[in-house]
Design a protein around this motif. Structure first.
Motif, PDB file in Angstrom:
ATOM      1  N   ASN A 239      -4.119   0.809  -6.112  1.00 46.57           N
ATOM      2  CA  ASN A 239      -4.256  -0.710  -6.224  1.00 46.57           C
ATOM      3  C   ASN A 239      -3.531  -0.947  -7.792  1.00 46.57           C
ATOM      4  O   ASN A 239      -3.537   0.082  -8.564  1.00 46.57           O
ATOM      5  N   PRO A 267      -3.710  -4.361  -3.405  1.00 46.56           N
ATOM      6  CA  PRO A 267      -4.521  -3.161  -2.683  1.00 46.56           C
ATOM      7  C   PRO A 267      -3.810  -1.599  -2.747  1.00 46.56           C
ATOM      8  O   PRO A 267      -2.709  -1.386  -2.981  1.00 46.56           O
ATOM      9  N   SER A 268      -4.847  -0.770  -2.604  1.00 50.07           N
ATOM     10  CA  SER A 268      -4.357   0.563  -2.488  1.00 50.07           C
ATOM     11  C   SER A 268      -3.887   0.877  -0.963  1.00 50.07           C
ATOM     12  O   SER A 268      -4.339  -0.005  -0.159  1.00 50.07           O
ATOM     13  N   MET A 290      -4.895   2.903   6.105  1.00 50.50           N
ATOM     14  CA  MET A 290      -5.859   2.051   5.688  1.00 50.50           C
ATOM     15  C   MET A 290      -5.624   1.343   4.320  1.00 50.50           C
ATOM     16  O   MET A 290      -5.292   1.896   3.278  1.00 50.50           O
ATOM     17  N   THR A 291      -5.771   0.018   4.350  1.00 52.18           N
ATOM     18  CA  THR A 291      -5.069  -0.617   3.248  1.00 52.18           C
ATOM     19  C   THR A 291      -6.363  -1.441   2.480  1.00 52.18           C
ATOM     20  O   THR A 291      -7.219  -2.080   3.252  1.00 52.18           O
ATOM     21  N   GLY A 292      -6.554  -1.134   1.215  1.00 52.88           N
ATOM     22  CA  GLY A 292      -7.831  -1.618   0.437  1.00 52.88           C
ATOM     23  C   GLY A 292      -7.660  -3.080  -0.053  1.00 52.88           C
ATOM     24  O   GLY A 292      -7.918  -3.166  -1.168  1.00 52.88           O
ATOM     25  N   TRP A 293      -7.630  -4.131   1.099  1.00 53.88           N
ATOM     26  CA  TRP A 293      -7.593  -5.345   0.726  1.00 53.88           C
ATOM     27  C   TRP A 293      -8.968  -6.041   0.169  1.00 53.88           C
ATOM     28  O   TRP A 293      -8.643  -7.168  -0.174  1.00 53.88           O
ATOM     29  N   ASP A 294      -9.888  -5.506   0.036  1.00 55.20           N
ATOM     30  CA  ASP A 294     -11.001  -6.109  -0.456  1.00 55.20           C
ATOM     31  C   ASP A 294     -10.862  -6.450  -1.992  1.00 55.20           C
ATOM     32  O   ASP A 294     -11.822  -7.049  -2.771  1.00 55.20           O
ATOM     33  N   GLU A 316     -10.375  -8.472   3.679  1.00 55.24           N
ATOM     34  CA  GLU A 316     -11.210  -7.178   4.094  1.00 55.24           C
ATOM     35  C   GLU A 316     -10.305  -6.044   4.229  1.00 55.24           C
ATOM     36  O   GLU A 316      -9.169  -6.278   4.792  1.00 55.24           O
ATOM     37  N   ASN A 317     -10.649  -5.063   3.992  1.00 57.85           N
ATOM     38  CA  ASN A 317     -10.001  -3.536   4.421  1.00 57.85           C
ATOM     39  C   ASN A 317      -9.445  -3.700   5.631  1.00 57.85           C
ATOM     40  O   ASN A 317     -10.225  -4.087   6.502  1.00 57.85           O
ATOM     41  N   SER A 318      -8.175  -3.202   6.020  1.00 62.18           N
ATOM     42  CA  SER A 318      -7.647  -3.324   7.108  1.00 62.18           C
ATOM     43  C   SER A 318      -7.373  -1.789   7.615  1.00 62.18           C
ATOM     44  O   SER A 318      -6.850  -1.040   6.796  1.00 62.18           O
ATOM     45  N   PRO A 345      -6.288  -8.510   7.330  1.00 68.44           N
ATOM     46  CA  PRO A 345      -7.294  -8.595   6.579  1.00 68.44           C
ATOM     47  C   PRO A 345      -7.796  -9.979   6.252  1.00 68.44           C
ATOM     48  O   PRO A 345      -9.018 -10.024   5.645  1.00 68.44           O
TER      49      PRO A 345
END
Length: 422
Positions: A239, A267-268, A290-294, A316-318, A345
């Motif tokens: 991220n 995000p990551s 996986m994208t770390g949208w949180d 949210e992560n997606s 997300p």
């Protein structure tokens, strides 16, 4: 040799001169025309051009000569937002059939071996961008207006071949970001004029924040080559937090421009890919991303430490799942196809400023090699975005006053890429 590097310098300068054209949906995966033609399936493992830098730095060890890839993707989005309430007149005033403009997404990649074990590469591309715009006199201008995000990632990488089966890669990113958030009064102007005797117009700017900044991150990758026909790729891109500074203005203090700040949390991205040459002409490939949208919880702007603009996002992560295939017609021509499913997300606080939903992508593409050193890739993707209905509050100052919306989108993506090796 001098002419060769002069051309490289010119190409880099051309890409860097157009960072403001890099915007589209909030997450961009249009890194290469070849990838677009296979729905981005297998991107961390295939390594058929230097564009693999955007997905897995470790895979550049597969090149035994310098590789250059220049790609351009043209996105044609059809994003429609309509009112979904009980009053047809209000619904008509909330309708906008052209929320997002067409956009060009260019990218540039260079990769080369240093020796039998070490390789280097650099990518100039974008992972994120957004651009939505509503009419100045839009009824819900206080939550619509203009929302623009543009990013440019300059990403040098190094890779090391541990043995015949394993390679590792590592890179750093300097991500330049520019954002603009403008909101108009909309129906709030009507309410103020009736209640307070003012003479505001719906198109008057309620508040505006525009700024830019740079954030830093890293990426790492692993490539596992079972043999020439089967390999797996695993990659991670961290991220990035971009602290932006710029100008803030509001209708409550006309003529005053203050120094505003906004932190953008990008995000990551983690990806697992596989590639399998099933037969001489046919290959199968796939990816899970996986994208770390949180980390994207809100859009918040401040002036002198005081919050002046705030919008909950609560992403949210997606996950994205992609499957593709490549078929070699002959030594010069190959065909591609792919399909993917991408989760949104944006499930908690859906907004007309960033309308989004789950989507299916259907892709086709081709490559033509002129000789051993020059080739062209072509890609096409149709993105079908699910219809979504939601409500959104007009203003924090008017709790409970909201409108109902319905959004439906699709996107046509056309891409071409030139590859050169020497």
């Amino acid at each position: 040799m001098r002419t060769r590097y002069a051309k490289l310098a010119l190409t880099i300068s051309l890409v860097l001169s157009s960072p403001y054209t890099i915007a589209g949906g909030f997450q961009l995966s249009e890194h290469s025309a070849a990838g677009i033609g296979r729905a981005n399936a297998g991107e961390a493992a295939i390594a058929d051009s230097a564009a693999v830098i955007a997905n897995n730095a470790a895979a550049i060890t597969r090149f035994n000569s310098m590789q250059i890839s220049i790609s351009g993707a043209y996105l044609v989005p059809n994003v429609r937002v309509t009112g979904n309430g009980s009053d047809e007149g209000t619904n008509n005033q909330l309708t906008n059939n052209n929320v997002v403009d067409n956009v060009l997404v260019p990218s540039l990649y260079i990769a080369a071996p240093i020796n039998d074990s070490w390789s280097w590469g650099i990518g100039i591309f974008s992972d994120f961008g957004a651009s939505t715009e509503y009419p100045d006199d839009y009824l819900a201008g206080s939550i619509a207006g203009e929302t623009t995000l543009e990013t440019l990632n300059i990403n040098p990488n190094i890779a090391y071949k541990l043995n015949d089966n394993f390679s590792i890669g590592l890179g750093v990113s300097a991500v330049y970001g520019q954002a603009k958030l403008t909101r108009t009064l909309g129906i709030l102007a009507d309410a103020s004029n009736v209640n307070n005797g003012t003479s505001f117009e719906r198109s008057d700017t309620a508040q505006s924040l525009e700024g830019d900044g740079v954030g830093y991150g890293f990426n790492a990758g692993l490539l596992w080559e079972l043999n020439n026909d089967h390999r797996f790729g695993l990659s991670y891109r961290s991220n990035v937090d971009i602290d932006m500074e710029g100008d803030y203005s509001t209708f409550t203090q006309p003529g005053l421009i203050a120094k505003g700040e906004l932190t953008l949390n990008l995000p990551s991205i983690a990806e697992f890919s596989g590639f399998h040459q099933i037969s001489a002409p046919f290959a199968l490939h796939y990816s899970v991303v996986m994208t770390g949208w949180d980390v994207f919880e809100e859009i918040s702007g401040t002036v002198d430490g005081q919050e002046v603009l705030q919008k909950d996002e609560n992403f949210e992560n997606s996950f994205k799942y992609a499957l593709g295939a490549t078929y070699d017609i002959n030594s010069s021509l190959k065909l591609r196809a792919g399909i993917s499913y991408d989760e949104t997300p944006n499930v908690n606080d859906v907004s007309i400023s960033l309308p989004d939903s789950n989507r299916m992508s259907y892709s086709a593409g081709a490559s033509y090699s002129f000789n051993d050193t020059n080739s062209l890739d072509f890609g096409f993707t149709f993105v079908d975005v699910e219809e979504v209905t939601f409500s959104e509050e007009l203003s924090s100052e008017l709790p409970g006053v909201s409108y109902q919306f319905r959004s439906k989108s699709d996107v046509y993506i056309y891409a071409v890429q030139y590859n050169l090796s020497f």
